[in-house]
Design an enzyme around this catalytic site. Structure first.
Site, PDB file in Angstrom:
ATOM      1  N   HIS A 130      -0.744   3.337 -12.954  1.00 33.58           N
ATOM      2  CA  HIS A 130      -0.816   4.594 -12.182  1.00 33.58           C
ATOM      3  C   HIS A 130      -1.470   5.599 -13.115  1.00 33.58           C
ATOM      4  CE1 HIS A 130       0.776   7.519  -9.076  1.00 33.58           C
ATOM      5  NE2 HIS A 130       0.286   8.299 -10.022  1.00 33.58           N
ATOM      6  N   HIS A 186      -1.490  -3.848  -3.710  1.00 32.31           N
ATOM      7  CA  HIS A 186      -0.612  -2.736  -4.157  1.00 32.31           C
ATOM      8  C   HIS A 186       0.246  -2.292  -2.982  1.00 32.31           C
ATOM      9  CE1 HIS A 186       0.127   1.121  -6.561  1.00 32.31           C
ATOM     10  NE2 HIS A 186       0.846   1.229  -5.452  1.00 32.31           N
ATOM     11  N   ASP A 246      -1.114   0.610  -0.911  1.00 26.20           N
ATOM     12  CA  ASP A 246      -0.122   1.579  -1.401  1.00 26.20           C
ATOM     13  C   ASP A 246       0.777   2.037  -0.262  1.00 26.20           C
ATOM     14  OD1 ASP A 246       1.271   3.063  -3.221  1.00 26.20           O
ATOM     15  OD2 ASP A 246      -0.188   4.693  -3.336  1.00 26.20           O
ATOM     16  N   LYS A 273       3.784  -2.967 -14.360  1.00 30.06           N
ATOM     17  CA  LYS A 273       3.295  -1.689 -13.848  1.00 30.06           C
ATOM     18  C   LYS A 273       3.625  -0.548 -14.785  1.00 30.06           C
ATOM     19  CE  LYS A 273       1.698   1.283 -10.932  1.00 30.06           C
ATOM     20  NZ  LYS A 273       1.601   1.461  -9.508  1.00 30.06           N
TER      21      LYS A 273
HETATM   22  C1  NCD Z   1       4.546   5.732  -3.975  1.00 26.27           C
HETATM   23  C2  NCD Z   1       6.004   5.555  -3.541  1.00 26.27           C
HETATM   24  O1  NCD Z   1       6.443   6.297  -2.636  1.00 26.27           O
HETATM   25  O2  NCD Z   1       6.683   4.701  -4.071  1.00 26.27           O
HETATM   26  N1  NCD Z   1       4.058   6.986  -3.471  1.00 26.27           N
HETATM   27  C3  NCD Z   1       2.772   7.350  -3.305  1.00 26.27           C
HETATM   28  O3  NCD Z   1       2.528   8.496  -2.945  1.00 26.27           O
HETATM   29  N2  NCD Z   1       1.788   6.510  -3.487  1.00 26.27           N
HETATM   30  C4  NCD Z   1       4.436   5.621  -5.444  1.00 26.27           C
HETATM   31  C5  NCD Z   1       3.025   5.515  -5.973  1.00 26.27           C
HETATM   32  O4  NCD Z   1       2.366   4.498  -5.811  1.00 26.27           O
HETATM   33  O5  NCD Z   1       2.545   6.472  -6.587  1.00 26.27           O
HETATM   34 ZN    ZN Z   2       2.027   2.845  -5.051  1.00 24.79          ZN
END
Ligand code: NCD
Ligand code: ZN
Length: 344
Positions: free
Chosen positions: A135, A13, A246, A98
């Protein structure tokens, strides 16, 4: 233990962004990961096969010349997504789609407003063998932000999982004991990714003694009991849980603002931070499964050849990184000590 070797890991991710930002983010991930699931939340989002192909090419163009990193592409679901979109995306090698509930996070305004209306799309995905990445947060104003993941499980995920038993679903970046328990209790076609920040931190690290915008991400950090549940489950080595950083860069001025963006840029330290966490848990023997085996096995992809080496050695995460456009990004845990280091 003072050093550890693991089979080359993948990041399940990740947000690369686009344009000249790719010259920072792609090498940062490719330094240790062989593959990454690339999130499609660009502006505009990646909603069809053509966009997937072009975005993939831009990522490959930003890859260091001696590196064989492989981006695994995803499609951004909206209420306009058709079965045809899924079939065409699959044909060009798209691995997963997604699901962002509209308004849940960065660049999700164009996303899914009515989840039930997507059921025919999930059916098509189940048919062609495309994974669904979720999500998992509701977005209603009246639901407390700390309860949004649990509410999503109760209201939506339970039903999706029951309705599509043959659809492989990844519950992305889980943050609560509720999510851990739900994944453990579900069939083998439901798995979850866990970020370094949710293993290392809890909401005190965001709010106690001053607001720390660089620890702000979505889903938001939860109370310590939830953090402990995540740490406990990764230490068991359960195959339903795997690495997904992430990593999501936002320029410094966008984070340090009266309405700061959500996302932690961890790509330059993520594997080291995970190693530190598994070391703290006395579970270094479980790191390789989490980082290098469980994700590939769940996605039905081969495990990587090769190994990476980490040594127990203190280093300080840089205060800032200058982007190709001259602006600054503050990396996750900037200026703090990390106790493990990737060895070339
Ligand atoms: C992610 C982003 O900035 O694209 N931000 C986050 O806080 N994780 C988006 C996401 O994965 O929710
Ligand atoms: Zn993310």
């Amino acid at each position: 233990m003072t050093h550890i070797k693991i089979q080359t890991p993948d990041d399940w991710h990740l947000h690369f962004r686009d344009g000249d930002m790719l010259n920072e983010t792609v090498p940062a991930t490719a330094r240790c990961f062989k593959r990454a699931i690339v999130m499609p939340n660009l502006v505009p989002p990646i909603t069809d096969a053509n966009m997937v192909v072009n975005y993939r090419k831009r990522i490959l163009d930003a890859r260091p010349s001696d590196n064989n990193f492989e981006p695994l592409m995803t499609l951004y679901l909206t209420n306009d997504t058709t079965r045809e979109d899924i079939i065409l995306a699959k044909e060009v090698g798209t691995v997963a789609a997604k699901l962002y509930p509209a308004g849940a996070t960065t660049h999700s305004d164009a996303a899914v407003k009515s989840l039930e209306d997507l059921y025919p799309i999930f059916e098509e995905m189940q048919e062609v063998g495309m994974l669904l990445l979720i999500h998992g947060e509701v977005t209603d104003n009246h639901i407390d932000i700390f309860d949004r993941e649990k509410e999503f499980i109760d209201r939506h995920l339970t039903k999706i999982v029951a309705s599509f038993p043959d659809l492989k679903i990844v519950f992305e970046h889980i943050t609560t004991k509720d999510a851990v328990d739900f994944v453990l209790a579900s069939n083998d076609n439901l798995a979850a990714t866990i970020t370094p920040q949710h293993l290392l931190l809890n909401r005190n690290d965001l709010l106690a003694g001053g607001i720390r915008p660089h620890n702000y991400c979505l889903p938001v950090l939860k109370r310590g009991t939830h953090q402990q549940a995540l740490r406990k489950v990764v230490a068991t080595g359960n195959k339903k849980f795997f690495l997904g950083t992430d990593s999501a860069p936002h320029e410094k001025h966008m984070k340090e603002s009266s309405c700061g963006c959500a996302g932690c840029y961890s790509a330059r330290s993520a594997i080291e931070i995970y190693t530190q966490v598994f070391d703290e848990l006395d579970a270094l023997d479980k790191l390789e499964g989490f980082a290098s085996h469980h994700g590939a096995d769940f996605y039905g992809l081969p495990r990587n050849n090769g190994v990476i080496k980490l040594v127990k050695e203190d280093w300080i995460i840089p205060e800032q990184i200058i982007l190709p456009n001259g602006n600054t990004v503050v990396p996750f845990l900037a200026g703090q000590k990390c106790t493990w280091k990737l060895k070339d």
